[in-house]
Design an enzyme around this catalytic site. Structure first.
Site, PDB file in Angstrom:
ATOM      1  N   ASP A  83       0.864  -1.362  -0.166  1.00 39.91           N
ATOM      2  CA  ASP A  83       0.009  -0.077  -0.005  1.00 39.91           C
ATOM      3  C   ASP A  83       0.878   1.168  -0.091  1.00 39.91           C
ATOM      4  O   ASP A  83       0.269   2.417  -0.036  1.00 39.91           O
ATOM      5  CB  ASP A  83      -0.890   0.228   1.057  1.00 39.91           C
ATOM      6  N   ASP A 147      19.271 -12.476 -13.097  1.00 40.93           N
ATOM      7  CA  ASP A 147      19.815 -12.800 -14.472  1.00 40.93           C
ATOM      8  C   ASP A 147      21.051 -12.299 -14.848  1.00 40.93           C
ATOM      9  O   ASP A 147      21.828 -12.723 -15.870  1.00 40.93           O
ATOM     10  CB  ASP A 147      18.672 -12.169 -15.500  1.00 40.93           C
ATOM     11  N   VAL A 148      21.659 -11.795 -13.987  1.00 38.58           N
ATOM     12  CA  VAL A 148      23.215 -11.173 -14.186  1.00 38.58           C
ATOM     13  C   VAL A 148      24.052 -11.669 -13.207  1.00 38.58           C
ATOM     14  O   VAL A 148      23.547 -12.064 -12.099  1.00 38.58           O
ATOM     15  CB  VAL A 148      23.205  -9.684 -14.085  1.00 38.58           C
ATOM     16  N   ASP A 183      17.417   6.290 -11.770  1.00 42.69           N
ATOM     17  CA  ASP A 183      17.072   7.247 -10.607  1.00 42.69           C
ATOM     18  C   ASP A 183      18.393   7.111  -9.725  1.00 42.69           C
ATOM     19  O   ASP A 183      18.728   7.730  -8.911  1.00 42.69           O
ATOM     20  CB  ASP A 183      15.957   6.988  -9.557  1.00 42.69           C
TER      21      ASP A 183
END
Length: 246
Positions: A83, A147-148, A183
């Protein structure tokens, strides 16, 4: 108003598409309290890193074999603090516009020209596309921390996503162009290592930090990035309105 022309777009997730700071910081603060770690010091290094890397640096006593401890922490972020998670302003509209032919208003027929590259584990990363991004849906090319072998600032994840998108759209790896939305300075650095455009979003770090990391443009949120051209045969033209000054 500056514009850039690219073949595809690569997005970080937390802090770029979805705002998860409250969820992440709440879980990390609880763990810091249990292990007598200064959370403010941890937060200087944690954003943009894979959870397993943060555990190894600040909580070496925690058993994270097979990434189980990291997965447990991220499940708490996703399940206990759902939330508190919000969309970054403009994120939804930008993703939808990247799926749309600007000439006809119809959905692109050949698929998507964008991908997600996140340091998060699949559980928490995929969850946002079954909740607040349900109507957008998970993209085919979706790189998670699992995945890396090397996390950001290594560009491995972005390179993999770019390669897969280029292959799907018949774009030359040598001539293809992409833009990375991030970011965190770690993600910006990964993008600059690839030699691609980078757009920083000031949801987690100041513009000064993002520019120092190498961002080409910095905006407050994704309402400042719009698609002016896009089709199955055209490249993507992105317009950047009111970019922040370096």
């Amino acid at each position: 108003m500056p514009s850039i022309t690219v073949d595809n777009c690569l997005f970080d997730l937390d802090g770029t598409i979805v705002w998860t700071n409250v969820a992440a910081e709440s879980v990390w603060r609880d763990l810091c309290k249990e292990h007598n770690v200064d959370p403010n010091e941890l937060f200087k290094h944690s954003h943009g890193c894979r959870t397993g890397e943060v555990l190894a640096k600040f909580f070496p006593e925690i058993d994270n074999r097979e990434n189980k401890a990291a997965a447990m922490l991220e499940r708490r972020m996703a399940d206990d603090y759902t939330d508190t998670v919000k969309l970054i302003p403009g994120a939804h509209d930008l993703l939808v516009s990247l799926d749309t032919n600007t000439n006809t208003g119809e959905t692109l027929t050949k698929g998507r020209k964008w991908a997600i590259v996140t340091s998060a584990t699949p559980y928490i990363a995929f969850k946002w596309f079954t909740t607040i991004l349900k109507d957008v849906g998970k993209p085919k090319v979706f790189i998670t921390g699992d995945d890396v072998t090397k996390g950001k600032p290594d560009p491995q994840g972005f390179q993999d996503a770019f390669s897969r998108l280029c292959q799907e759209w018949g774009v030359s790896l040598e001539k293809g162009k992409t833009v990375i939305f991030e970011d965190s300075p770690l993600g910006i650095q990964a993008g600059k290592t690839m030699g691609c455009y980078t757009i920083g979003i000031t949801t987690s770090y100041s513009k000064e930090i993002l520019f120092k990391a190498g961002a080409d443009y910095v905006v407050e949120d994704l309402t400042h990035v719009t698609v002016s051209q896009n089709s199955d045969t055209d490249q993507i033209v992105l317009e950047i309105t009111n970019p922040l000054a370096n």
